[in-house]
Design an enzyme around this catalytic site. Structure first.
Site, PDB file in Angstrom:
ATOM      1  N   GLU A 273      -1.763 -24.587   5.247  1.00 45.27           N
ATOM      2  CA  GLU A 273      -3.157 -24.526   4.810  1.00 45.27           C
ATOM      3  C   GLU A 273      -4.003 -25.496   5.633  1.00 45.27           C
ATOM      4  O   GLU A 273      -3.631 -26.649   5.833  1.00 45.27           O
ATOM      5  CB  GLU A 273      -3.235 -24.891   3.324  1.00 45.27           C
ATOM      6  CG  GLU A 273      -4.633 -24.922   2.759  1.00 45.27           C
ATOM      7  CD  GLU A 273      -4.674 -25.467   1.342  1.00 45.27           C
ATOM      8  OE1 GLU A 273      -5.688 -25.271   0.653  1.00 45.27           O
ATOM      9  OE2 GLU A 273      -3.678 -26.097   0.921  1.00 45.27           O
ATOM     10  N   LYS A 336      -8.868 -17.429  -0.132  1.00 46.78           N
ATOM     11  CA  LYS A 336      -8.252 -17.881  -1.384  1.00 46.78           C
ATOM     12  C   LYS A 336      -9.022 -17.313  -2.575  1.00 46.78           C
ATOM     13  O   LYS A 336     -10.239 -17.437  -2.663  1.00 46.78           O
ATOM     14  CB  LYS A 336      -8.234 -19.409  -1.434  1.00 46.78           C
ATOM     15  CG  LYS A 336      -7.398 -19.985  -2.560  1.00 46.78           C
ATOM     16  CD  LYS A 336      -7.303 -21.508  -2.443  1.00 46.78           C
ATOM     17  CE  LYS A 336      -6.412 -22.082  -3.520  1.00 46.78           C
ATOM     18  NZ  LYS A 336      -6.324 -23.559  -3.450  1.00 46.78           N
ATOM     19  N   CYS A 386      -1.817 -22.484  -1.368  1.00 44.16           N
ATOM     20  CA  CYS A 386      -1.643 -23.680  -2.197  1.00 44.16           C
ATOM     21  C   CYS A 386      -1.466 -23.339  -3.675  1.00 44.16           C
ATOM     22  O   CYS A 386      -0.497 -22.723  -4.090  1.00 44.16           O
ATOM     23  CB  CYS A 386      -2.825 -24.624  -1.964  1.00 44.16           C
ATOM     24  SG  CYS A 386      -2.619 -26.265  -2.709  1.00 44.16           S
TER      25      CYS A 386
END
Length: 509
Positions: A273, A336, A386
């Site tokens: 990330e 995301k 994440c």
């Protein structure tokens, strides 16, 4: 039973013991065998007490357990949020206290049902799962420390996740703990005759083990016959304090260029990330460098970078991952979809306008679409960035959209050497088992990993080291029952609990 043991400090210490055992069962301690042993002390503490006192005892057990599991929150908010240590500890305890409310409600519900003559054998596990499900989605959701997740290192016991998700595993762990208590857990009560329902529960627990053994034999054979893809993961080990320093960007890219060369021959090479800590495609200095690394790799490069776009709704920033083809062209991207509250955005921002001023690390990102995939010539890939790996609905949607491989990229440098990176890894295991697909995980400081579709951890990197590794992974078709029907089991538990309490109330009237 001596009445003095159910009054005064006896139940209090039993509740504390329950919380300690539960915390010790999770990483870093990983004393997994303690999971079912954590429930009998709490059952004993709340037996034959008013529901109000059961609520307080359950809250105490939950507070101890969650403080032990989530102590890393204090580290993150103190070191990177720059909050004074006492305030950081208070923030951690506030979150632990919120999660403890679910254990308190569980204890209250079990005590209330028990007062109406309802055995906890099935009600207790069902209520536990119902509350875990609410915890997963209420207020954006934070399904950290779910009971079943503690079994992530024991593949035999987590295979049922392809039927009912982590909630099915939680139910069976809770059932095992309840069975131990009711059948005469030797520390707390005398051994007595096993009744019919308890015998049925024992049969179900044996079926649980049998199903796990069957799937551990079946799934690897299916994976061996599936098409393969060689995947490389890289771990740059860039300290969080240096990650966003403009003077460190060139050095960071040089490091990832070297790690990418170590993955030569991989069809897909994964960086963590925000491994490229700049606006890719908008930065004329560093964008060509990443493109050149992709060309030299000979494979597809997947990496994280922040992105900026001007949309009809105005300016938007995204936590994005790009896929570059072997020629360095953008073949796709993923934004995301589930952001971290108070990390990547501030919920109820008009009301909590002061939070960004108190916590400088809070960002203001926009969400991407749920279920989005990126496409390789071999098969679609489902990315998770994440925090997203703790939510099953995201990977489930990606598998329904054709994903044959899951990829997790994360930056766990926030967590230092606490237990959080190990706890975060546990969720990657469950996402692989639930969807019956392999998973590759690239983490900035660790833990990077490869996980098979049966949930075996095939390789992990050490924490806080620079690493690169390649492995051939199967492109499984997915299509497990859980990926098709979702959280039906959790909904059944929730409906069963509500129906039981409703019928009990009617009987009392």
């Amino acid at each position: 039973m001596n009445p003095r043991l159910t009054t005064g400090w006896g139940p209090v210490w039993a509740a504390v013991l329950s919380g300690v055992l539960l915390a010790a069962a999770f990483p870093k301690f990983d004393l997994t065998f303690l999971l079912p042993l954590a429930l009998p002390p709490l059952y004993w503490a709340i037996r034959e007490v008013p529901p109000g006192r059961a609520f307080r005892l359950g809250f105490l057990a939950g507070l101890v357990a969650n403080a032990g599991i989530l102590y890393w929150i204090a580290y993150v908010t103190h070191v990177f949020g720059r909050l004074p240590l006492p305030v950081a500890v208070a923030v951690m305890l506030l979150l632990a206290g919120y999660l403890a409310l679910y254990r308190a409600l569980w204890a209250w519900g079990v005590a209330r049902a028990g007062a109406g003559g309802i055995s906890p054998l099935w009600f207790g596990p069902a209520l536990w799962v119902a509350l875990e499900y609410v915890q997963t989605y209420l207020f954006s959701g934070f399904p950290w420390g779910l009971l079943g997740a503690g079994l992530y290192r024991v593949p035999l016991f987590i295979q049922v996740a392809d039927l009912a998700g982590v909630y099915g595993v939680s139910f069976l762990v809770a059932l095992a703990g309840t069975w131990l208590y009711l059948t005469g857990f030797p520390v707390f009560q005398r051994v007595r005759h096993v009744r019919r329902q308890e015998a049925l529960a024992l049969v179900l627990l044996m079926v649980w083990v049998g199903y796990g053994a069957y799937r551990l034999d079946r799934v690897p054979r299916l994976a061996a016959a599936a098409p393969k893809i060689r995947v490389g993961v890289t771990q740059g080990n860039v300290p969080q304090g240096e990650k966003w320093n403009p003077r460190m960007v060139a050095e960071t890219l040089d490091r990832y260029a070297e790690l990418t060369r170590r993955c030569q021959g991989a069809r897909l090479i994964i960086w963590p990330e925000t491994a490229a800590p700049f606006l890719f495609l908008r930065n004329p200095e560093f964008t060509p460098r990443v493109v050149e690394i992709a060309r030299q790799s000979g494979g597809y490069l997947f990496f994280g970078a922040p992105a900026y776009e001007l949309t009809p709704a105005g300016e938007r920033f995204f936590n994005r991952a790009y896929l570059l083809d072997p020629e360095g062209k953008v073949a796709g991207h993923y934004d995301k979809a589930h952001l971290v509250p108070f990390g990547e955005y501030v919920p109820l921002q008009r009301l909590l306008f002061f939070v960004p001023k108190m916590v400088p690390m809070v960002g203001d990102f926009a969400e991407g679409p749920v279920g989005a995939v990126v496409h390789l010539p071999e098969a679609p890939v489902g990315p998770l960035i994440c925090f997203e790996s703790i939510f099953a609905y995201l990977s489930r949607a990606q598998i329904r959209n054709g994903a044959r491989l899951l990829v997790t990229i994360t930056n766990d440098a926030w967590f230092g050497e606490t237990s959080a990176p190990y706890q975060h890894l546990a969720w990657a295991v469950f996402r692989a088992v639930e969807g019956r697909v392999a998973l590759a995980r690239a983490a900035n400081t660790g833990i990077s990993a490869f996980i098979g579709p049966e949930g075996r951890i095939l390789w992990t990197s050490p924490l806080n080291t620079t690493a690169a590794h390649t492995l051939e992974l199967p492109l499984m078709p997915g299509g497990s029952l859980y990926s098709r029907v979702g959280d039906v089991f959790a909904w059944l538990c929730l409906a069963g609990v509500c129906l039981t309490l409703l019928l009990r109330r009617r009987r009392r009237r």
